[in-house]
Design a protein around this motif. Structure first.
Motif, PDB file in Angstrom:
ATOM      1  N   LYS A  11      49.362  35.851  63.074  1.00 38.33           N
ATOM      2  CA  LYS A  11      49.562  35.011  62.188  1.00 38.33           C
ATOM      3  C   LYS A  11      48.532  35.288  60.898  1.00 38.33           C
ATOM      4  O   LYS A  11      49.233  35.263  59.741  1.00 38.33           O
ATOM      5  CB  LYS A  11      48.985  33.656  62.587  1.00 38.33           C
ATOM      6  CG  LYS A  11      49.909  32.970  63.699  1.00 38.33           C
ATOM      7  CD  LYS A  11      49.828  31.721  63.970  1.00 38.33           C
ATOM      8  CE  LYS A  11      50.848  30.913  64.887  1.00 38.33           C
ATOM      9  NZ  LYS A  11      50.556  29.585  65.138  1.00 38.33           N
ATOM     10  N   GLY A  23      55.269  31.339  62.606  1.00 39.88           N
ATOM     11  CA  GLY A  23      55.149  30.454  63.934  1.00 39.88           C
ATOM     12  C   GLY A  23      55.662  31.440  64.960  1.00 39.88           C
ATOM     13  O   GLY A  23      56.219  32.455  64.829  1.00 39.88           O
ATOM     14  N   TYR A 180      52.543  29.175  71.801  1.00 39.64           N
ATOM     15  CA  TYR A 180      53.807  28.647  71.058  1.00 39.64           C
ATOM     16  C   TYR A 180      53.399  27.475  70.238  1.00 39.64           C
ATOM     17  O   TYR A 180      52.717  26.735  70.490  1.00 39.64           O
ATOM     18  CB  TYR A 180      54.832  28.379  72.280  1.00 39.64           C
ATOM     19  CG  TYR A 180      54.898  29.599  73.073  1.00 39.64           C
ATOM     20  CD1 TYR A 180      55.359  30.948  72.303  1.00 39.64           C
ATOM     21  CD2 TYR A 180      54.695  29.868  74.171  1.00 39.64           C
ATOM     22  CE1 TYR A 180      55.513  31.965  73.192  1.00 39.64           C
ATOM     23  CE2 TYR A 180      55.044  30.706  74.968  1.00 39.64           C
ATOM     24  CZ  TYR A 180      55.457  31.850  74.507  1.00 39.64           C
ATOM     25  OH  TYR A 180      55.636  33.158  75.398  1.00 39.64           O
ATOM     26  N   ASP A 181      54.144  27.512  69.086  1.00 38.36           N
ATOM     27  CA  ASP A 181      54.176  26.312  68.169  1.00 38.36           C
ATOM     28  C   ASP A 181      54.974  25.277  68.560  1.00 38.36           C
ATOM     29  O   ASP A 181      55.986  25.474  69.053  1.00 38.36           O
ATOM     30  CB  ASP A 181      54.227  26.765  66.681  1.00 38.36           C
ATOM     31  CG  ASP A 181      53.062  27.896  66.284  1.00 38.36           C
ATOM     32  OD1 ASP A 181      52.180  27.188  65.916  1.00 38.36           O
ATOM     33  OD2 ASP A 181      53.435  28.969  66.212  1.00 38.36           O
TER      34      ASP A 181
END
Length: 351
Positions: A11, A23, A180-181
């Protein structure tokens, strides 16, 4: 490297490279996307799995099962490029949609955006993340919404915070297990708003979130056969894409008002861009002016010439009459037909 640190590194690097959002979501299937494709009339040419109808087309259905195209895939890294901040010259937006002027949609490999996209890919591999390199496409809008970086709009576009719908999405399918978002698979448009539907010049956007692709102006710009008369009339001066459902959107108004940066290349290009020159363009003009911003779909010069003829017909400018008459005499068949329509529309006489 543990997945938390790996995720953080990815990121951070994406933001450093100039992406506005990043993301991550799982590589699970997208059954809702498959169902929607089959439910929409007119999408058959894009979901034929065996490519028998047109082997050159990209079939959207193939990316519905990510692990079907990359066994062992675990994650999808989703990056958002923001092209909303530019003050695009009106001399260009009158004929070309902003996404193409940004040169970020399916960018040329040696362009700034192409190098940026490749740099993130290479960074992932440098961290030991094997990345899918095939030609099958993931459902990018749903990937990015499931990764928590975009929401949906009623005009079918993805929206990112502070960027509106003026974004290009990039997805990287990888075997790496990452964090994970939280998903943002939702539409944040104002309740009951239909401004995008009302703004669509051809009725292609026939209901909120529903598109008839073969009525879309971009589809008419790509086709190398005759364009229906009603679509030519609705086309205005566009020759590659259309932004009307985006510029009419209340969610985009604040973004457009804040756009102030100038692109020096577009500032140069606006002085060279000319519909009549496109109508008669040679290879040199194509390479210098047309190809840099309109390389995505159209490969035949006569299609650009045809599109220019239609656009000229909608200017109502009698000064173009001599040029249209010349195009009727010397142009390719699809150019002659469009030029004759344009001549009659301007008032230069019947066919």
């Amino acid at each position: 490297m543990d997945k938390k640190l790996l995720t953080s590194k990815i990121k951070r690097r994406a933001l450093e490279l100039g992406f506005a959002k990043v993301g991550i979501t799982t590589a699970d299937d997208f059954p809702e996307y498959e169902a929607e494709l089959h439910d929409r009339p007119g999408y058959r040419p894009w979901i034929n799995p065996d490519r028998s109808e047109d082997p050159e087309r990209s079939y959207l259905i193939e990316g519905v099962r990510p692990r079907g195209i990359m066994p062992g895939a675990k994650s999808i890294v989703c990056a958002v490029y923001d092209y909303s901040r530019l003050a695009y010259p009106e001399e260009l937006t009158a004929s070309v949609a902003r996404a193409y002027l940004s040169r970020a949609y399916v960018p040329l490999p040696d362009s700034i955006c192409g190098l940026r996209a490749r740099a993130l890919h290479d960074y992932l591999t440098s961290l030991g993340c094997r990345v899918y390199d095939g030609d099958k496409e993931l459902p990018q809008r749903l990937c990015c919404a499931r990764a928590g970086v975009t929401t949906y709009g009623r005009n079918n576009f993805a929206y990112a915070e502070d960027c509106g719908s003026f974004v290009i999405l990039y997805t990287y399918l990888t075997e790496a297990e990452l964090e994970y978002d939280a998903p943002t698979v939702r539409c944040d448009c104002p309740s009951g708003c239909r401004k995008c539907v009302e703004a669509c010049p051809t009725g292609a956007l026939y209901a909120p979130g529903k598109l008839a692709p073969q009525r879309c102006l971009l589809y008419s710009h790509m086709r190398d056969s005759a364009v229906p008369a009603d679509i030519m009339e609705a086309n205005g001066t566009l020759i590659h894409g259309c932004d009307r459902c985006q510029t009419a959107c209340p969610r985009n108004i604040p973004v457009m008002r804040g756009a102030a940066e100038k692109d020096p290349f577009l500032e140069l290009l606006k002085r060279e861009f000319d519909l009549e020159k496109i109508l008669f363009m040679d290879d040199a003009y194509y390479e210098r002016v047309v190809r840099p911003i309109m390389y995505n779909y159209i490969r035949k010069p006569e299609v650009f010439r045809r599109n220019a003829a239609i656009a000229i017909g909608n200017t109502n400018d009698a000064g173009y009459i001599p040029a249209l008459k010349t195009a009727i005499e010397r142009g390719e068949p699809i150019v002659r037909e469009a030029a004759a329509w344009a001549l009659e529309r301007i008032g230069g006489g019947p066919r």
